[in-house]
Design a protein around this motif. Sequence first.
Motif, short mmCIF file in Angstrom:
data_model
loop_
_atom_site.label_atom_id
_atom_site.label_comp_id
_atom_site.label_asym_id
_atom_site.label_seq_id
_atom_site.Cartn_x
_atom_site.Cartn_y
_atom_site.Cartn_z
N ASP A 1 0.87 -1.18 0.00
CA ASP A 1 0.00 0.00 0.00
C ASP A 1 0.91 1.23 0.00
OD1 ASP A 1 -1.96 1.89 0.24
OD2 ASP A 1 -3.00 0.92 1.91
N LEU A 2 0.69 2.13 -0.94
CA LEU A 2 1.61 3.26 -1.12
C LEU A 2 1.56 4.25 0.03
CD1 LEU A 2 3.64 4.64 -2.96
CD2 LEU A 2 1.73 5.81 -4.09
N VAL A 3 0.36 4.53 0.57
CA VAL A 3 0.23 5.57 1.60
C VAL A 3 0.98 5.23 2.89
CG1 VAL A 3 -1.39 6.80 3.10
CG2 VAL A 3 -1.91 6.49 0.67
N PRO A 4 0.75 4.06 3.50
CA PRO A 4 1.53 3.76 4.72
C PRO A 4 3.01 3.62 4.44
CG PRO A 4 0.23 1.86 4.04
CD PRO A 4 -0.26 3.02 3.24
N SER A 5 3.39 3.10 3.28
CA SER A 5 4.80 3.00 2.94
C SER A 5 5.43 4.38 2.84
CB SER A 5 4.97 2.25 1.61
OG SER A 5 4.40 0.95 1.68
N ALA A 6 4.73 5.31 2.17
CA ALA A 6 5.24 6.67 2.05
C ALA A 6 5.29 7.36 3.41
CB ALA A 6 4.36 7.47 1.09
N ALA A 7 4.32 7.08 4.28
CA ALA A 7 4.29 7.69 5.61
C ALA A 7 5.49 7.24 6.44
CB ALA A 7 2.99 7.32 6.33
N ILE A 8 5.85 5.97 6.33
CA ILE A 8 7.00 5.46 7.07
C ILE A 8 8.28 6.10 6.57
CG2 ILE A 8 8.39 3.40 7.50
CD1 ILE A 8 5.81 1.79 7.60
N ILE A 9 8.43 6.22 5.26
CA ILE A 9 9.62 6.84 4.70
C ILE A 9 9.70 8.31 5.10
CG2 ILE A 9 10.87 7.36 2.57
CD1 ILE A 9 10.67 4.38 3.31
N LEU A 10 8.56 9.01 5.03
CA LEU A 10 8.53 10.42 5.43
C LEU A 10 8.91 10.58 6.89
CD1 LEU A 10 7.85 13.36 4.78
CD2 LEU A 10 5.47 12.87 5.36
N SER A 11 8.44 9.68 7.73
CA SER A 11 8.78 9.74 9.15
C SER A 11 10.28 9.54 9.37
CB SER A 11 7.99 8.67 9.91
OG SER A 11 8.32 8.68 11.28
N ALA A 12 10.88 8.60 8.64
CA ALA A 12 12.32 8.36 8.76
C ALA A 12 13.11 9.58 8.30
CB ALA A 12 12.72 7.13 7.96
N ILE A 13 12.67 10.20 7.20
CA ILE A 13 13.34 11.40 6.71
C ILE A 13 13.23 12.53 7.73
CG2 ILE A 13 13.27 13.20 4.94
CD1 ILE A 13 12.39 11.05 2.95
N CYS A 14 12.05 12.65 8.35
CA CYS A 14 11.83 13.67 9.37
C CYS A 14 12.77 13.45 10.55
CB CYS A 14 10.38 13.64 9.83
SG CYS A 14 9.94 14.89 11.06
N ASN A 15 12.90 12.20 11.00
CA ASN A 15 13.80 11.89 12.12
C ASN A 15 15.23 12.29 11.81
OD1 ASN A 15 11.62 10.81 13.43
ND2 ASN A 15 12.17 8.67 13.06
N LEU A 16 15.71 11.88 10.63
CA LEU A 16 17.09 12.18 10.25
C LEU A 16 17.30 13.68 10.10
CD1 LEU A 16 18.07 9.40 7.67
CD2 LEU A 16 18.77 9.62 10.06
N SER A 17 16.34 14.38 9.51
CA SER A 17 16.48 15.82 9.29
C SER A 17 16.60 16.56 10.61
CB SER A 17 15.29 16.35 8.49
OG SER A 17 15.20 15.73 7.23
N ILE A 18 15.73 16.23 11.55
CA ILE A 18 15.77 16.90 12.86
C ILE A 18 17.05 16.55 13.61
CG2 ILE A 18 14.63 17.10 15.10
CD1 ILE A 18 11.96 16.72 13.68
N ALA A 19 17.47 15.29 13.52
CA ALA A 19 18.70 14.88 14.20
C ALA A 19 19.92 15.59 13.61
CB ALA A 19 18.87 13.36 14.09
N VAL A 20 20.00 15.68 12.28
CA VAL A 20 21.14 16.35 11.65
C VAL A 20 21.09 17.85 11.93
CG1 VAL A 20 22.23 16.89 9.44
CG2 VAL A 20 21.37 14.60 9.86
N GLY A 21 19.88 18.43 11.93
CA GLY A 21 19.75 19.83 12.31
C GLY A 21 20.21 20.08 13.74
N LEU B 1 13.81 11.64 20.25
CA LEU B 1 12.83 12.67 20.57
C LEU B 1 12.03 13.07 19.33
CD1 LEU B 1 14.88 14.96 22.99
CD2 LEU B 1 12.95 13.49 23.58
N SER B 2 12.72 13.21 18.20
CA SER B 2 12.00 13.55 16.97
C SER B 2 11.11 12.39 16.52
CB SER B 2 12.98 13.92 15.86
OG SER B 2 13.73 12.79 15.44
N ASP B 3 11.53 11.15 16.84
CA ASP B 3 10.71 9.99 16.47
C ASP B 3 9.38 9.99 17.21
OD1 ASP B 3 10.28 7.32 15.28
OD2 ASP B 3 10.48 6.62 17.34
N LEU B 4 9.37 10.46 18.45
CA LEU B 4 8.12 10.57 19.19
C LEU B 4 7.12 11.47 18.46
CD1 LEU B 4 9.46 10.91 22.85
CD2 LEU B 4 8.37 8.91 21.84
N LEU B 5 7.62 12.57 17.92
CA LEU B 5 6.74 13.51 17.22
C LEU B 5 6.33 12.98 15.85
CD1 LEU B 5 8.58 16.87 18.04
CD2 LEU B 5 6.59 15.89 19.19
N SER B 6 7.31 12.50 15.09
CA SER B 6 7.01 12.09 13.71
C SER B 6 6.11 10.85 13.66
CB SER B 6 8.32 11.82 12.95
OG SER B 6 9.03 10.75 13.53
#
Length: 282
Positions: A144-164, A258-263
């Motif tokens: 299913d594309l939507v949950p797959s995309a949501a998981i990828i988006l969440s991982a990108i969000c985690n990495l972005s906040i961590a690198v920031g 911490l960012s994973d809790l939010l994302s």
Amino acid sequence: MDIINYITRQSHKPLIIIPVILMVLSLLYLGVFGLNEGIDLKGGTMVTLDVNPSTTSNQITDNIEKTLGVSDVKTSVDGSTATVEIPIDIDQVTFEQKFSNQYNILSFKSVGALLTDASITQIIYALVFAFVFMAATVFFVFRDLVPSAAIILSAICNLSIAVGGMSLFGIPLSVASVGALLMLIGYGVDTDILLTTRLLKRKEGSLDDRAENACRTGLTMTITALSAMVVLFLVVIIFIPAASVLEEISAVLIMGLLSDLLSTWLMNLGILKWHAERGGKH
């Protein structure tokens, strides 16, 4: 009111934007101020010194920066041993001539540009392949594309906040911090897959009940890992300040968890509830 009950049963449309805003702000901060590269990536010199136990790291740093005319020297002291990272390539003979009367040199290592290029290339490959294989695996499991995309988006969000956060707090990009970022992908995807499986694959109970059950389990997992990283960070800072590798790993993971809790519980949960309510697979 139970915070978990509130998170899982309220409308998530306003809450989804919170981790997205943090991700955008992190990327903007990173674009403006950049990211420090560790000595194992940008090259330089690493020296281990035998010093007087009463000598502080600031004293050693100021002395070396003033004598060599450089900045951004990093020093960690453990008892009578000091580890110094100098962001330039300096000849060992020259260093010994300038400091042999002050410190006893235990080891001297120069990191050249060849290692720098190879390391950066390997880092890029590692992160790209991690995302590619993660995306393929998630899509294969859920079809299913939507949950797959949501998981990828969440991982990108985690990495972005961590690198920031690494840019904000001056944590250098190094082999250790890159390893922590790769670990963070696993931590984040773990809770996201838990949430997606409970919401879309299980049928018992209402959607809100399944969301609450997943949230309680996921928060327990993340908070446990977060507590362990906080303890590790404090132990290193207080008792073994020379273990800079452990300090970098724990700091990056703390920000990422911490960012994973939010994302996961604001953004991903909101997307999945919207998808399920609109007739998605569940």
